[in-house]
Design an enzyme around this catalytic site. Structure first.
Site, PDB file in Angstrom:
ATOM      1  N   GLY A  47      36.896  39.083  33.243  1.00 21.32           N
ATOM      2  CA  GLY A  47      35.584  39.716  33.311  1.00 21.32           C
ATOM      3  C   GLY A  47      34.614  38.706  33.908  1.00 21.32           C
ATOM      4  O   GLY A  47      34.565  37.551  33.463  1.00 21.32           O
ATOM      5  N   ASP A 237      32.031  42.743  39.811  1.00 18.67           N
ATOM      6  CA  ASP A 237      32.456  41.352  40.016  1.00 18.67           C
ATOM      7  C   ASP A 237      31.635  40.654  41.085  1.00 18.67           C
ATOM      8  O   ASP A 237      31.530  39.422  41.096  1.00 18.67           O
ATOM      9  CB  ASP A 237      33.937  41.293  40.391  1.00 18.67           C
TER      10      ASP A 237
HETATM   11  O1  MRU Z   1      40.466  41.418  36.473  1.00 14.04           O
HETATM   12  P1  MRU Z   1      39.360  41.446  35.468  1.00 14.04           P
HETATM   13  O2  MRU Z   1      39.784  42.000  34.147  1.00 14.04           O
HETATM   14  O3  MRU Z   1      38.667  40.115  35.342  1.00 14.04           O
HETATM   15  O4  MRU Z   1      38.317  42.455  36.069  1.00 14.04           O
HETATM   16  C1  MRU Z   1      37.155  42.739  35.339  1.00 14.04           C
HETATM   17  C2  MRU Z   1      36.280  43.747  35.970  1.00 14.04           C
HETATM   18  O5  MRU Z   1      36.542  44.265  37.021  1.00 14.04           O
HETATM   19  C3  MRU Z   1      34.973  44.022  35.274  1.00 14.04           C
HETATM   20  O6  MRU Z   1      34.588  45.337  35.448  1.00 14.04           O
HETATM   21  C4  MRU Z   1      33.883  43.109  35.851  1.00 14.04           C
HETATM   22  O7  MRU Z   1      34.313  41.777  35.887  1.00 14.04           O
HETATM   23  C5  MRU Z   1      32.626  43.201  35.095  1.00 14.04           C
HETATM   24  S1  MRU Z   1      32.749  42.485  33.505  1.00 14.04           S
HETATM   25  C6  MRU Z   1      31.257  42.630  32.738  1.00 14.04           C
END
Ligand code: MRU
Length: 346
Positions: A47, A237
């Protein structure tokens, strides 16, 4: 919150191990920057905002072991630590934002005694964590205003307390609306291949008593068509200067389906997720992860051995599909290029 995503405790970094949820609630301890980098790469912590906090704390851990007799040699070693952190995951811009902030703090204190710098860097990392929590709460407050009483909200991946220092961005909006007494319900996309929705979002919302229904990703369109979903809220992200938004793979499909079905589609993110150096989403680096995440489920093969696999971990939703971006400074809509610039300058 009934869990802690990450914290600095007793001179160590402690993280809830997200690879083991929901089966086990285990907290791992980290003493050195290399193991923190490995935890980010291996998704023990994930995240965008949480990755930023972890990187800052990892850098603070690494700074403790620097031996140098001048600021120049100190900074060179700090830069090496930062580079190791930067190689962990390429899409979440919060990672690079946190690294730059830690480097700036070191530079701003270059006149101080070298043996005090690790304390200064540790304090900065803790500050980043505390600020992130406050920012998520502000996102929640602003976002709750666009959630109607009785709303049924679809979310994708996990943009919750687990993806931040706590409270969450998309789930922050949901938490705040729930805390306001609104009678809301949530559909959580399971989010193949890593199952952040099934494993993490469902776990987090159930822990808080917020009604959640889990669906496989390919069910969202049909439920929208049947009128069972009233709005979508997702995290981000990286948001380019024109509002194009990178988020977990499958977000783009949700946005297109939402438009087709005339359902509002909101992105919730802190302004540290803005990347004003990118004019639009075309240049956002998209992480490709290991094929095993697609061919296996919890270690069990679900595809023939040797099959060709693609595994892009993120996609980019063009800004025209986004009804609004919910930030800690307010909700922006419409002319994103102008509005994002205004928020950055605010
Ligand atoms: O691969 P991840 O689990 O790190 O991806 C996370 C996401 O895509 C979330 O939606 C994003 O980081 C926002 S977290 C507040």
């Amino acid at each position: 919150m009934s869990f802690r995503t990450i914290e600095w405790r007793d001179n160590k970094v402690v993280m809830i191990d997200q690879t083991r949820l929901p089966a086990e609630e285990v907290y791992n301890e980290y003493n050195d920057f290399k193991s923190v980098a490995e935890a980010i790469r291996g998704m023990v912590i994930r995240g965008a905002p949480a990755i930023g906090v972890a990187a800052a704390m990892g850098i603070a851990l690494g700074a403790r072991d620097i031996i140098a007799d001048s600021f120049e040699t100190y900074y060179r070693q700090l830069t090496n630590i930062c580079e190791a952190m930067a190689k962990t995951r390429p899409t979440a811009v919060n990672l690079f934002w946190a690294i730059e902030r830690m480097k700036r703090v070191a530079q701003a204190n270059r006149e101080k005694r070298l043996d005090t710098l690790c304390d200064i860097l540790r304090e900065e990392a803790i500050l980043i964590e505390e600020e992130d929590l406050a920012i998520c709460k502000a996102i929640g407050r602003h976002g709750a205003r666009v959630v109607q009483d009785g709303a049924v909200i679809l979310t994708h991946c996990n943009a919750g307390g687990l993806a931040t220092a706590g409270y969450g961005t998309a789930l922050g909006v949901i938490r705040a609306a729930h805390d306001d007494g609104k009678n809301i319900r949530v559909f959580a996309d399971e989010t193949r291949p890593w199952l952040q929705g099934a494993r993490l979002t469902a776990w987090e919302l159930m822990k808080e008593g917020i009604p959640v229904t889990l669906i496989a990703d390919n069910m969202a369109g049909w439920l929208m068509k049947k009128g069972e979903i009233g709005m979508c809220v997702v995290g981000a992200d990286r948001i380019a200067a024109n509002g194009d938004t990178a988020n977990k793979i499958g977000t783009y499909s949700v946005a297109v389906l939402a438009r087709e079905n005339k359902i509002p589609f909101y992105v919730a993110a802190p302004t540290s997720t803005f990347d004003m150096t990118m004019e639009n989403g075309d240049a956002i680096p998209i992480e490709e992860r290991h094929s095993r995440e697609v061919t296996h489920l919890q270690g069990v093969p679900v595809a023939p051995e040797g099959v060709c696999v693609r595994n892009p971990a993120f996609d980019v939703t063009p800004h025209r599909y986004i009804t609004g971006i919910i930030t800690e400074k307010g909700v922006i809509t419409g002319d994103y290029a102008r509005q994002l610039r205004r928020l950055v300058d605010k």
